[in-house]
Structures are given as structure tokens and as C-alpha cells.
Design a protein around this motif. Sequence first.
Motif, PDB file in Angstrom:
ATOM      1  N   ILE A   1       1.952  19.765   9.235  1.00 15.38           N
ATOM      2  CA  ILE A   1       2.275  20.401   7.948  1.00 15.38           C
ATOM      3  C   ILE A   1       1.294  21.599   7.823  1.00 15.38           C
ATOM      4  O   ILE A   1       1.784  22.637   7.373  1.00 15.38           O
TER       5      ILE A   1
ATOM      6  N   TYR B   1       5.490  11.997 -12.345  1.00 13.43           N
ATOM      7  CA  TYR B   1       5.283  13.112 -12.509  1.00 13.43           C
ATOM      8  C   TYR B   1       6.239  13.793 -11.470  1.00 13.43           C
ATOM      9  O   TYR B   1       6.300  14.968 -11.141  1.00 13.43           O
TER      10      TYR B   1
ATOM     11  N   ARG C   1       0.877  11.289   4.219  1.00 16.53           N
ATOM     12  CA  ARG C   1      -0.189  10.918   5.101  1.00 16.53           C
ATOM     13  C   ARG C   1       0.280  10.702   6.558  1.00 16.53           C
ATOM     14  O   ARG C   1      -0.555  10.682   7.440  1.00 16.53           O
TER      15      ARG C   1
ATOM     16  N   SER D   1       2.624   4.686  -7.030  1.00 15.86           N
ATOM     17  CA  SER D   1       2.284   3.958  -8.506  1.00 15.86           C
ATOM     18  C   SER D   1       3.438   4.582  -9.240  1.00 15.86           C
ATOM     19  O   SER D   1       3.660   5.690  -9.237  1.00 15.86           O
ATOM     20  N   PRO D   2       3.617   3.781 -10.505  1.00 15.49           N
ATOM     21  CA  PRO D   2       4.646   4.366 -11.306  1.00 15.49           C
ATOM     22  C   PRO D   2       4.088   5.678 -12.029  1.00 15.49           C
ATOM     23  O   PRO D   2       4.788   6.614 -12.370  1.00 15.49           O
ATOM     24  N   LYS D   3       2.822   5.652 -12.107  1.00 15.99           N
ATOM     25  CA  LYS D   3       2.212   7.012 -12.608  1.00 15.99           C
ATOM     26  C   LYS D   3       2.616   7.959 -11.584  1.00 15.99           C
ATOM     27  O   LYS D   3       3.099   9.444 -12.290  1.00 15.99           O
TER      28      LYS D   3
ATOM     29  N   HIS E   1       5.955   1.140   9.210  1.00 18.61           N
ATOM     30  CA  HIS E   1       4.991   0.273   8.831  1.00 18.61           C
ATOM     31  C   HIS E   1       5.363  -0.743   7.840  1.00 18.61           C
ATOM     32  O   HIS E   1       4.842  -1.638   7.674  1.00 18.61           O
TER      33      HIS E   1
ATOM     34  N   GLU F   1       0.835  -1.348   0.013  1.00 14.05           N
ATOM     35  CA  GLU F   1      -0.038   0.117  -0.147  1.00 14.05           C
ATOM     36  C   GLU F   1       0.881   1.430  -0.099  1.00 14.05           C
ATOM     37  O   GLU F   1       0.149   2.344  -0.365  1.00 14.05           O
TER      38      GLU F   1
ATOM     39  N   ARG G   1       8.439   6.490  10.488  1.00 16.02           N
ATOM     40  CA  ARG G   1       7.175   5.840  10.653  1.00 16.02           C
ATOM     41  C   ARG G   1       6.836   5.065   9.480  1.00 16.02           C
ATOM     42  O   ARG G   1       6.241   4.070   9.598  1.00 16.02           O
TER      43      ARG G   1
END
Lengths: 621, 421
Positions: free
Chosen positions: B341, B121, B336, B115-117, B401, B111, B397
Motif C-alpha cells: 500500500i 464510522y 493488515r 467492532s460495531p463502533k 485465516h 479477531e 488471505r
Amino acid sequence: MGLLSDPNRRRALISLLTRLNTPICIVCYMAGVAWFMGLAFEPFTLRTYMSENAMGSTMVEERFPAGERALATGREFSAHKKRTGGMPVEWLMKTMQAKGLEVFTQRFSRTLPFPDENKERYMVRGTNVYGILRAPRAPRTEALVLSAPCSPGDNNNQAVGLLLGLAEYFRNQIYWAKDIIFLVNEHDLIGMQAWLEGYHHTNTTGMDWSPLQGRGGSIQAALSLELSSDIITSLDLVLEGLNGQLPNLDLANLFYAFCQKIGVLCTIQGKLQRNDWDSVSGYSHAVQTMMLMVMKQASGRPWGDHGLFLRYHIEAATIKGVNSFRQYKTDATTIGRLLEGMYRKLNNLLERLHQSYFFYLMPSLSHFVSIGYYMPAFGLLAVILLLRALDLWVQLSTPPQRTEDGVTDIEPVRGTHFKTVADLLSLLTPLVISHLTGVALYMLPIRFQEMAVEHFPVSETEAVVLTAIAVYTAGLALPHNTHRLLSGEGTEQGWRVLKLVAVLYLAVLLGCTALINFSLGFILALTLVPVAAFVTPHVPKVLSAFILVILSPACTLLFSVFFFQELQEMPISFQDGWLLFLSVISQGILDHSLYGSLVYPLITLLVYPCWLLFWNILFWN
Amino acid sequence: MAAPLTLLLLVAVTVRAALFRSSLSELISERVEVVSPLTAWKRVIEGLALLDLGVSPYSGDVFHETPLTIYLFHFLVDYAEVTFMVSVKKNVFRKQKFALEADRYPLDCLELIRSPKEMYYIPLKVAMFYLLNPFTILSCVAKSTCGLNNAIIALFILSTIKGNVLLSAIFLSLATYQSIYPLTLCAPALLYLMQRQYIPVNFRRASFWWFIVQYAFMYLGSLFVIICLSFFLLGSWDYLPSVYGFILSVPDLTPNIGLFWYFFAEMFEHFRLFFLCVFQINVFFYTIPLSIKLKEHPVFLIFMQLAVISIFKSYPTVGDISLYMAFLPVWSHLHRFLRNIFLVSCVLLACSALFPVLWHLWIYAGSANSNFYYAITLLFNVAQILLVSDYFYAFLRREHHLTYGLYLKRKDGSEATLVLK
């Protein structure tokens, strides 16, 4: 760091803040207003006291004897003024030379961007005359200024007379350690601006002036004198300068101390001090005085000739003689003694006035509120914006199945990239368009005056003001649909992001304004914060649009005009109020182009676009 | 990819050109937040003029740039173009760099991987963060030489990530030559290069030491060459105290966004040396704990080091800040886990607006004093530190995970939360 790192406590705090957001905001607003009103209550304020040692402990004895002769000189000046139909330069030079001063003149000319209808001037041409009394006791590195404006008509002749009388008397004293410059400036602030620019070799406003031939040391303090009758009943102290800047409080303390010593009635904002602070009328009197100061400071214009000195880091104030129908009379000799005392104390200064406060409000001459006391009032209003921003942030960052800590989040699907681009565009469009409207509001009125005069039956001044109002109103109609051109239907997410940006923008803007000019920041916060807090696309449109317009910067100005008149106990009809409103706009534009006042650009380039963003949010769909 | 990049470049260049032409550029190039005594263009001009007259540019207390820079400008006076070229170059190189870097991650657990997408960018986002960052724009319009330093550091990162040991060492020595502090970047560079060549970080292994010796030799060699080159160009060692002495002993206490000026202006003279050492060691010291903790993640370590340098260096400007801020989109997978922030960005935003306001009140209006300005400086730096430590925490963190799974359970089966104590 517990709060910052423990997720449970954070979650509790944030849920508390979001759940109770609206009540907390309302409480903060009321508390802010209440705090502000409480500032005028005497037990909450501090007594003024002299902080500067050099002026506090030394005794001076005032001996100025020649009030009557000064008044006679004033009458002579008036006769010559009438004969020459302006500043009697020759006579002034001769008189000052006869008193033993080094006399110089400065010519200046200035074409206003459009005619000033209040003072009926357009192409201004004039001469300043000033004489320097060289300090006999010290190297001439520092100077004090006493100025009196040469006004048209029968005004202020006594001030020039007293100035010349004091010059003669000061010349014969041996204790001066600073040069004293006696300045008679023509065309009030324009002449003062020319003289100050000449003295400091700067040219910030593009005025034409001849360079000064004679110069004293660096100016430490200045007083401007306005007297229009032989006998006065009280003296009024004017402190508010350009952009709401105030002189060091010690200057006001000095004035107050001498008024007490010599026994002259003294006022601030034209209000006498009262001793019955515990009665309702006493309190409302103090509130009135303080509100007058707030309104004047918020306007950002110099309220006397001293106002331009402050820009050069010179402490200055204007002293106005008032002749009302009181029993208590003061003659010119007494005023001369008062000024003599003040100058002797200023003469004792070892460094610039810096000990006392620069940020203060005065509910009476003997009491003041310092920045530490009045800032919380503004802070309480600003907190509302931050709370709303936090609320929006939480809403934006928690889609339904997400807890604050982000662990149970579902990864945003692919394609989010395009969505964010669309969001970004729908955010950028209103931002850019409202700022362009702001730029138009700033540029167009002066640029378009000629065209407007050709095509419509109006004078230049009216053309400028009406163009400003027209652009302002056009801004309301223009941008509220534009985001759809690029991004199609406005999304729920979209307006939240826009509102978050707008709220933060407003918070930063108001914060910066309040630091430079507290009164302006506070008045803007008072009207804009409720707008920022309640506007969403889902509130009833017509009613909210009405409220939004009522609380827009222009309407705030309109109300301020009426309120100001009310405070001065000169209530006016709506018709007159409207005319006054128009002239206030033209004065604001003139103040900006003549003296570099920042209020007009601030409102048009920043506050108005920010308000337009909220207008956009209301009409989001 | 190419089209948005070109568009972005066009926008960036247009904004800069417009500001350059406007009357604002004069104002911006005088701002203490944007230029430091080290990087001010005005001082470079002064140095050039002295050089033209045949006087050593380091006589007097105006010029503190390194000799190579001045000779560079001697030949390339059209600085605007240089800066543009540099930013363009950097942009393109960054792109490649992150395209390369993107290969590293897909080992991670499901998770949390990007993603490559999204990866695709990232270079664009980095370019955007750098080129459209108001801080960068300001420092470019002010013609601060900071842009040049940033470019060298970016080239260093690029060559390191491509695995080119020699180029990496050369650029690192150039960056060190420009402003000492990038020296601390040698730790992440070494770690990364060793990771690439499958050399274990083990003090008992000869290959480890051999690699370090190799790298040190290349680094020191090129540093030596550069320093000697400067000596031969100038014909004297004047520049050493004037550049490095100036950076290390902080004689110029003009207010800036850093922490040094107020502290050293207020201090009694006989404590000065002690605190100078403390402050300067502070900048370098973080290298050790950070490289131990982030041994496996040298790229993140580079980011941390850059941030630490730009916060604690002696004459920081907003240009330095923009360099590490350009890295933020690379860590978008950490968003996340970030906790503060919103708070931090609000504070940074407010401080950036308050800098000029308080400067005006202090210097022009005379109604505020230096404490007001320093308060904002402190707040600004605290916000930066919070930002960096927030990212650090988020990174750790995420690592946690990755090893223990995303949904932690307590022993009794309820959902567990992680608490940092």
C-alpha cells in the motif's frame, strides 16, 4: 513478483533498508554530488553533432560584403537615437522601407508593479519596429526572426546597423523560402513580450499593446543580436530562457559549426573552450562553465531577448559580441557572414528543429550532457527522500510487538478513531498554516508596498523586497507552536506522520521541478534533502535550527548570488552581495509579473511552505 | 453521525464552490485527465446548442453523451446544483447502504471482525473518501458528466444491497445505457440478490434459472424502454453509433489517463480491429473468473468490477477512479494484510502530480513528447492494478485465516507464513 509477494524476502529487504538507512542516505548524497561533478569531465560527456539533416549536409557559401556600410548605418542610427532620445521610429521605418521591406510598428505600454531600480523604469511606453522580407520562393507559411534590442545609451547600435545591413543584403537574394522578420524592439524584454503576444494573439501578462498590422508565417527560429563595438574579439552564445527552458541543441550546434567554419572565437557563458581536459585547471574550467549554466538556468529568467520566444515553441538564442583585450579581432563583415550562413541553413529547414536534445547542460560549446546522464544525479538525491519515507512508514506501521506481515498484530483498540482525528488535526494545522504563510509571502509584498512607503522611509522597490523578507522571517516565528492549540501535546506518532507527509511532498515537488527545470530542482534538492533527512524533534535544537536556516530557500539564494559572482570571476564584498541579493529578489518578483516566470510562485507557494513543515517538526514539542 | 456528516458536506460544498468561482475552474475543465470526450461539459453545451437549433446533436463529431442526459440538461441547466444534489444524495444513500451492509459480517471469526463502533464510522469514511477526494473535486469542478454516471452506479449498488430487485435492474440498465461497461456489474448484483433470497448458485436448480430470467427480463425491459424513449425524443437512431460506437471503437485518440490512446495511435491500421476486440473483451472478461472466485462475496466483487472498469475502459477519467476509491474504507479490515500500500500510494501520488507537468512539457514547452506522458499513464495504471490486486490478495488471505485460524503453525510447531506463488 517474488519481491512483492514473498514475505520473507520482503522482510529481509525492508529490515536491510531500515537498518542501513542512514549510511545508504549518506552514500546516495555523496554519489549524487559526485555524479553531478563528474558530468563536466570530458570523457563522460558527448561531443555535439548536428542531428538535423536539413542543416547538416547542405553547403552554403557566405558572401555578405557590406560590414563597413552596416557599421555606418549603425552610427547613423545612434545619432538619430540621441536626437529623439529614444527609439528613432521615423528614421527606422524610412530606412527599412528603403531597403525594400514591409515595415510595421507596434506601440505598447506597461506599468510595472513597482519601479525596477536596475533598469530605472516604472511606466514603460515604447514602440517596436519590424520589417518583413517576404519569401520569394515559397508560400509564406513559415518565418525566421532576427532581432536587435534598441537599448538606452550607446549600446547595441552596431547590432541594429548590422541588422539593417543584413536586411538589405538578404533582400537581393532569391533563395529565401521563409519570411524573414527584422525586429528592433524597444525596452528589451518588455518590447519583445509585447511583440510576441501581438504576433500570437495572446495576452498572458495583461500588457497593453496595439495589434500587429503585418504578420509572416509561423516562426521557426529566432536569433537575437547584441553588438556594442565595431570590432569584437569573440561571440558568446546565450541559451537560457524563461523558466530555464533551452532551445533545441541543434541551434547551438549550428552556431558552433559556423564559428568553426568562418574562424570566429566562440564562447558559452563567456568561457572559451579548452583542450586540456585531463589537467586539473582544464577540468575546473569545464566545471565553472557548467555551473554557470546551471545557475543561470535555475534562476528561471530569460538571459537574453531570445528567452521569451521559447515559450511559443520557437527555438531561439542570443548572440552577444564581446570585445575584450584579446589579439584576435573579428570585424562586422565576418559576423554578417556568420549570420548569413546560419539563416541560410535555417532557411533549409523542412520542419521545426526537433531532432536534437531539449534537455542538456553544456560544459563547453563542443560537449554536452543529455538528460539521461544528468538525471541520475538528481535521482540519487531523490532516493534519499524515498528511503526516509520508507523508514518512517515502517516505524509507523510497526508498533513494538508487530512483525511486518501483520499477522501477530494486536488489533488496535476502540477509541483509535478519536486518536486518528487528533492526529489528523495535528497534521492539518501545520500544513494549512505553512501554506497560508506561503500565500502571504506571495501576495503581500506587492499589495503592501504603498502602505510601507507611507510609513517607512523606503522606496517602493525596497518596500517590496523588505516586506518579502519580513514575511519570510515572520513565517519562522509563527507556525511552530500552532499544532498544540488544537491537539494538545504533540505526540511521537504525530511528528512521524507529519514528516512522512512532508518528505513525500518534497520528493514530488522536487521531482516535478527537476523535470521542468533541472538546475533549479537540483540546487533545491542539494540543500533541502539533507534537511528533510535529518530533522526530528530530538536533535539538538539550536544547532539544527541554525543548519535549517542556513539551508532554507532564501539562504540558498544568498549563497547562489555569491557563488555566481565567484564563478564569473567577479567576487564581491558581503555588503555588495547583500545589495545584489535584494535586487535579485525584486528581479524575481518582476520577472514573475512581467513575463510569467514561475520561480517566484514556486518558491513562495510550494518550496517555502514545505521547508516550514520541517521547521515545524524540529520544534514539535 | 449527523453532525460530522453535515460538517463534511459543508466542507465539500465549500471547496467546490470556492474552486468553481476561482479562475482555476476554466483550467481544470480543459484537463484531459479530468474530462474525456464522453463527459466534457463543453461538448454537452455544444450538444444543447445544436438541439436548440433543431439540429440533431449527434451530427458532427462533438457530442457523445446519451440522449436522456441531453434532455435532462435541457431542463436543468444549472449543472453545479445538479452535481451537488447528486453528491449529497449519493452520500446519504451510501450511508444507508453501508449501515445495511454492516449487518453482514459479524458471523466472522473473532479477531478479524470489525467492532460495531468501527462499522458505525464506515459510511462517514466512505462519504469522506468520495467527497473530499481531490479526483472527485476536480471532476465536479470541471462539470464532467462523470458525476452523473457515478451517481447512477451508486444508486444501483444501494438498491441492490437493499434487496430491491426491480430498482436494481432499472438502475443497472440506466448505468449500462450511460456507458455500456457497467453491464458487468450484473454478475455481482445477481449473486448478491440470490444470496439474500437464499437461492443457491447451482446450475441444475430451476429456482436459480428462474431468478436469472426474472432479473434479465426486468433489466432488458427497462433498457428497451430507455432506448425507445431516447428514440422517440430524438426521432432518429443517430445516437447509437455516436454514443456506443464511440465508446467501443475508440475513434478519439485524445490523450487521457487510460491505455487506449497511445496504443491505437501507434498501431498499423489493419491491426486496429483485432486489438480493439482484444482490448474491449479484456474489460468484460474479468467478470467470469472474478465471479467464480468471489461467488460468496458479491460486494467485494462489485468493488473489483468497478476498479477493472475504471482502469481498462476506453475513456477513463479521474472521476471513475474516485468511485472505486470511495470503497476503500469499507475494506479497512483488510489493511493488515495489504503489502504494497505504501509503494502504491506513493506511485499514485507522484503520477497525479506528474500528469500536468509532463503535459506541459509535451504540449506547451515542446521539449518532451508523448512517450513521457504515456510512461506516466502506464505507471499510473500499473499502480492501480497493484492496488486492486493487493486488496484482492488481502481479501483472499483474510478468508483463508477465517477458515484456518489466524496463527498458522507448521507441522513442527513453528510459525508458518503464507506465500503467494
